[in-house]
Design a protein around this motif. Structure first.
Motif, PDB file in Angstrom:
ATOM      1  N   SER A  20     -12.337   9.990  -3.197  1.00 50.86           N
ATOM      2  CA  SER A  20     -11.286   9.316  -2.441  1.00 50.86           C
ATOM      3  C   SER A  20     -10.351   8.544  -3.358  1.00 50.86           C
ATOM      4  CB  SER A  20     -11.912   8.370  -1.416  1.00 50.86           C
ATOM      5  OG  SER A  20     -10.926   7.605  -0.783  1.00 50.86           O
ATOM      6  N   GLU A  21     -10.919   7.812  -4.310  1.00 52.15           N
ATOM      7  CA  GLU A  21     -10.093   7.034  -5.236  1.00 52.15           C
ATOM      8  C   GLU A  21      -9.210   7.928  -6.087  1.00 52.15           C
ATOM      9  OE1 GLU A  21     -13.070   4.782  -7.297  1.00 52.15           O
ATOM     10  OE2 GLU A  21     -13.191   3.257  -5.709  1.00 52.15           O
ATOM     11  N   ALA A  25      -5.138   7.999  -5.881  1.00 53.92           N
ATOM     12  CA  ALA A  25      -4.329   7.742  -7.081  1.00 53.92           C
ATOM     13  C   ALA A  25      -3.327   8.874  -7.308  1.00 53.92           C
ATOM     14  CB  ALA A  25      -5.226   7.562  -8.303  1.00 53.92           C
ATOM     15  N   PHE A  26      -3.781  10.113  -7.143  1.00 57.36           N
ATOM     16  CA  PHE A  26      -2.873  11.248  -7.316  1.00 57.36           C
ATOM     17  C   PHE A  26      -1.743  11.187  -6.292  1.00 57.36           C
ATOM     18  CE2 PHE A  26      -1.347  15.391  -6.040  1.00 57.36           C
ATOM     19  CZ  PHE A  26      -0.896  15.894  -7.248  1.00 57.36           C
ATOM     20  N   ASN A  27      -2.101  11.011  -5.008  1.00 54.04           N
ATOM     21  CA  ASN A  27      -1.087  10.979  -3.960  1.00 54.04           C
ATOM     22  C   ASN A  27      -0.121   9.813  -4.128  1.00 54.04           C
ATOM     23  OD1 ASN A  27      -2.000  13.293  -2.691  1.00 54.04           O
ATOM     24  ND2 ASN A  27      -3.298  12.183  -1.256  1.00 54.04           N
ATOM     25  N   ASP A  28      -0.628   8.665  -4.536  1.00 56.47           N
ATOM     26  CA  ASP A  28       0.249   7.517  -4.776  1.00 56.47           C
ATOM     27  C   ASP A  28       1.294   7.849  -5.828  1.00 56.47           C
ATOM     28  OD1 ASP A  28      -1.186   6.085  -2.917  1.00 56.47           O
ATOM     29  OD2 ASP A  28      -2.131   4.738  -4.371  1.00 56.47           O
ATOM     30  N   GLY A  29       0.888   8.540  -6.877  1.00 56.96           N
ATOM     31  CA  GLY A  29       1.812   8.929  -7.927  1.00 56.96           C
ATOM     32  C   GLY A  29       2.762  10.031  -7.493  1.00 56.96           C
ATOM     33  N   GLY A  32       4.065   8.345  -3.329  1.00 56.07           N
ATOM     34  CA  GLY A  32       4.122   6.912  -3.068  1.00 56.07           C
ATOM     35  C   GLY A  32       2.900   6.434  -2.309  1.00 56.07           C
ATOM     36  N   ALA A  33       2.668   5.146  -2.378  1.00 62.52           N
ATOM     37  CA  ALA A  33       1.490   4.561  -1.746  1.00 62.52           C
ATOM     38  C   ALA A  33       1.516   4.788  -0.238  1.00 62.52           C
ATOM     39  CB  ALA A  33       1.422   3.068  -2.048  1.00 62.52           C
ATOM     40  N   SER A  34       0.359   5.150   0.303  1.00 64.75           N
ATOM     41  CA  SER A  34       0.263   5.462   1.727  1.00 64.75           C
ATOM     42  C   SER A  34       0.248   4.223   2.607  1.00 64.75           C
ATOM     43  CB  SER A  34      -1.015   6.261   2.007  1.00 64.75           C
ATOM     44  OG  SER A  34      -2.156   5.434   1.847  1.00 64.75           O
ATOM     45  N   THR A  58      -3.124   4.185  10.092  1.00 66.28           N
ATOM     46  CA  THR A  58      -1.704   4.339   9.836  1.00 66.28           C
ATOM     47  C   THR A  58      -1.516   4.598   8.345  1.00 66.28           C
ATOM     48  OG1 THR A  58      -1.440   1.934   9.595  1.00 66.28           O
ATOM     49  CG2 THR A  58      -0.988   2.879  11.765  1.00 66.28           C
ATOM     50  N   ALA A  59      -0.587   5.471   8.027  1.00 60.97           N
ATOM     51  CA  ALA A  59      -0.274   5.800   6.632  1.00 60.97           C
ATOM     52  C   ALA A  59       1.056   6.537   6.580  1.00 60.97           C
ATOM     53  CB  ALA A  59      -1.376   6.670   6.024  1.00 60.97           C
TER      54      ALA A  59
END
Length: 140
Positions: A20-21, A25-29, A32-34, A58-59
């Motif tokens: 999950s972490e 981290a990949f998706n945030d990069g 953007g942060a969910s 929510t995201a």
């Protein structure tokens, strides 16, 4: 690097947390942060027992309703709609513009459509003999 492929029905909580972490981290990069936050709505009886509820999150400006359940004694009393209204209100307060939900129960799909959700896709035979219906709604 030598690797092995492991398939398991009992993944460790630590491995799931790590996965999950890393994905977060990949998706945030990538996009953007969910700003992912849990969201739940519960209906309780006089004794405090849960007799209906919604669980989701929510995201990225969306509300996702993962679980929605209503005790048989409360069905037909618009409880699902009341809970969806409450979840949507909170989602809007969190900055969400849209919501989505899925079901393989045709009656539930009708309830969601009465709440303003519109189908946008289906998976036939998921489970066998039914179709999983995906619905979305534009929020305020």
């Amino acid at each position: 690097m030598n690797t092995t492929l492991e398939t398991t029905a009992n993944p460790s909580p630590q491995d799931l947390t790590f996965l999950s972490e890393r994905l977060t981290a990949f998706n945030d990069g990538d996009v953007g942060a969910s700003e992912r936050h849990a969201l739940a709505v519960f209906v309780r009886d006089d004794a405090g027992a849960v007799v209906a509820g919604i669980s989701g999150y929510t995201a990225w400006g969306w509300l996702y309703v993962q679980w929605l359940w209503v005790d048989e004694r409360l069905r037909g009393q618009h409880m699902a709609g009341k809970m969806l209204d409450a979840a949507e209100h909170e989602a809007v307060a969190r900055g969400c513009q849209n919501a989505w939900i899925d079901t393989f129960n045709p009656n539930a799909a009708k309830v969601y459509q009465r709440q303003g959700y519109q189908p946008f896709g289906t998976l036939a035979d998921f489970p066998v003999g039914r179709s999983r219906i995906f619905l979305q709604k534009k929020l305020a």
